[in-house]
Write an enzyme that holds these catalytic residues in place. Structure first.
Site, PDB file in Angstrom:
ATOM      1  N   SER A 161       0.851  -1.186   0.000  1.00  0.00           N
ATOM      2  CA  SER A 161       0.000   0.000   0.000  1.00  0.00           C
ATOM      3  C   SER A 161       0.888   1.237   0.000  1.00  0.00           C
ATOM      4  O   SER A 161       1.967   1.241   0.607  1.00  0.00           O
ATOM      5  CB  SER A 161      -0.883   0.022   1.251  1.00  0.00           C
ATOM      6  OG  SER A 161      -1.696  -1.122   1.331  1.00  0.00           O
ATOM      7  N   THR A 218      -3.835   1.987   2.150  1.00  0.00           N
ATOM      8  CA  THR A 218      -4.127   3.346   1.715  1.00  0.00           C
ATOM      9  C   THR A 218      -5.607   3.661   1.902  1.00  0.00           C
ATOM     10  O   THR A 218      -5.973   4.815   2.104  1.00  0.00           O
ATOM     11  CB  THR A 218      -3.716   3.540   0.249  1.00  0.00           C
ATOM     12  OG1 THR A 218      -2.384   3.069   0.077  1.00  0.00           O
ATOM     13  CG2 THR A 218      -3.781   5.009  -0.155  1.00  0.00           C
ATOM     14  N   ALA A 219      -6.453   2.641   1.854  1.00  0.00           N
ATOM     15  CA  ALA A 219      -7.876   2.851   2.125  1.00  0.00           C
ATOM     16  C   ALA A 219      -8.064   3.441   3.517  1.00  0.00           C
ATOM     17  O   ALA A 219      -8.870   4.365   3.716  1.00  0.00           O
ATOM     18  CB  ALA A 219      -8.630   1.532   1.987  1.00  0.00           C
ATOM     19  N   HIS A 246     -10.659  -3.847  -3.509  1.00  0.00           N
ATOM     20  CA  HIS A 246     -10.736  -4.958  -4.450  1.00  0.00           C
ATOM     21  C   HIS A 246     -12.157  -5.081  -5.018  1.00  0.00           C
ATOM     22  O   HIS A 246     -12.841  -4.076  -5.221  1.00  0.00           O
ATOM     23  CB  HIS A 246     -10.236  -6.246  -3.806  1.00  0.00           C
ATOM     24  CG  HIS A 246      -8.834  -6.152  -3.281  1.00  0.00           C
ATOM     25  ND1 HIS A 246      -7.818  -5.550  -3.983  1.00  0.00           N
ATOM     26  CD2 HIS A 246      -8.272  -6.586  -2.113  1.00  0.00           C
ATOM     27  CE1 HIS A 246      -6.707  -5.613  -3.288  1.00  0.00           C
ATOM     28  NE2 HIS A 246      -6.955  -6.226  -2.146  1.00  0.00           N
TER      29      HIS A 246
END
Length: 291
Positions: A63, A122-123, A160
């Site tokens: 990430s 990163t989410a 995803h």
């Protein structure tokens, strides 16, 4: 003349359709990698982030959030980015966000808990930039939909294929973090990338970058074959959604970050540091394919 010595290089990535598409050519020997032999390992992105912190793998997907803690040991390959261009991780709930209408206010309410796929993703970083006051619980990425449907969290951040199928579970969209990021910055949201360990040395790092770029280019040039391979990693998505998902995250930015992609990485990490979400400024190094 002595035969050249083969070098085994561990390359790790997520078991997802986009990464499978990206590395199909490497996995099946479609491109010439000289004396470099790639041994592919598959694991979820948060596990790969944690392994990268230990410097265990020569090449791995991570990430962009995690890269803030890895830059001393790894450089970013200029090829292989997962970039959301006006789309990205989606915050969803069983119901529409309660009034007031701005989801950020709802996320900050007492008692609101959001399921996230890992604190190094990163989410999660984008969620904290979007609403710093949010409370969260970490849940494996492929269990978040079930977690929210069961009422164990108020909302969840989907990465995803969950970004495409949440409505099938009766979940409602609260916010698209990639769309929000574009409104804020005018840039795509850099979610994941591939990193190469610095101790391999500049020459080998460039050769690895060349191999990764060649694999992506070969997949894009032989899309139907690469998609057929990727479908085995689509976790139940039909052909149309697999095609859509791969198109979202294997594109021009994946072949090379380009100017906007590089700016987006710098902007994300700069904002994260100013917000106190990462400990220090990050000097980003990109390694591009050698010629």
């Amino acid at each position: 003349m002595a035969a050249s010595r083969t070098r085994a290089i561990r390359l790790a990535h997520s078991p997802d359709a986009d990464d499978a598409f990206m590395f199909w050519a490497l996995a099946t020997g479609k491109i010439d990698t000289g004396d470099r032999r790639y041994v592919q390992e598959l694991a979820d992105i948060e596990s790969l982030n944690r392994r990268a912190l230990e410097g265990e793998l020569e090449v791995t997907a991570v990430s962009l959030h995690a890269y803030a803690y890895l830059a001393d040991r790894y450089a970013l390959l200029a090829h292989g980015a997962s970039m959301g261009d006006r789309y990205g991780p989606r915050i969803v709930g069983r119901d529409a966000p309660p009034p007031p209408a701005d989801p950020r206010d709802a996320l900050a309410r007492p008692g609101t808990v959001v399921a996230v796929p890992g604190e190094l993703t990163t989410a999660f970083l984008a969620l904290k930039l979007y609403q710093p006051a949010v409370r969260h619980v970490t849940v494996p990425f492929d269990e978040i939909e079930d977690y929210v449907v069961a009422g164990r969290a108020t909302a969840g951040v989907l990465i995803h294929e969950g970004q495409l199928r949440y409505a099938d579970r009766g979940l409602r969209l609260w916010a698209d973090l990639g769309e929000w990021w574009h409104r804020e910055t005018g840039l795509p949201l850099p979610l994941g990338g591939n990193v190469v360990r610095r101790d391999l040395g500049p020459a080998l790092m460039r050769e690895i970058a060349r191999d990764v770029k060649a694999s992506i280019a070969y997949g894009l040039a032989h899309r139907d074959q690469a998609l057929a391979h990727a479908k085995a990693f689509s976790r139940g998505m039909d052909d149309a959604r697999t095609d859509q998902f791969v198109g979202m995250y294997v594109n021009g930015y994946t072949l090379d970050y380009g100017r906007d992609g590089r700016r987006a990485v710098e902007e994300l990490l700069s904002r994260a540091q100013r917000a106190g979400l990462i400990p220090a400024p990050v000097a980003v190094t990109f390694v591009a394919a050698g010629h």
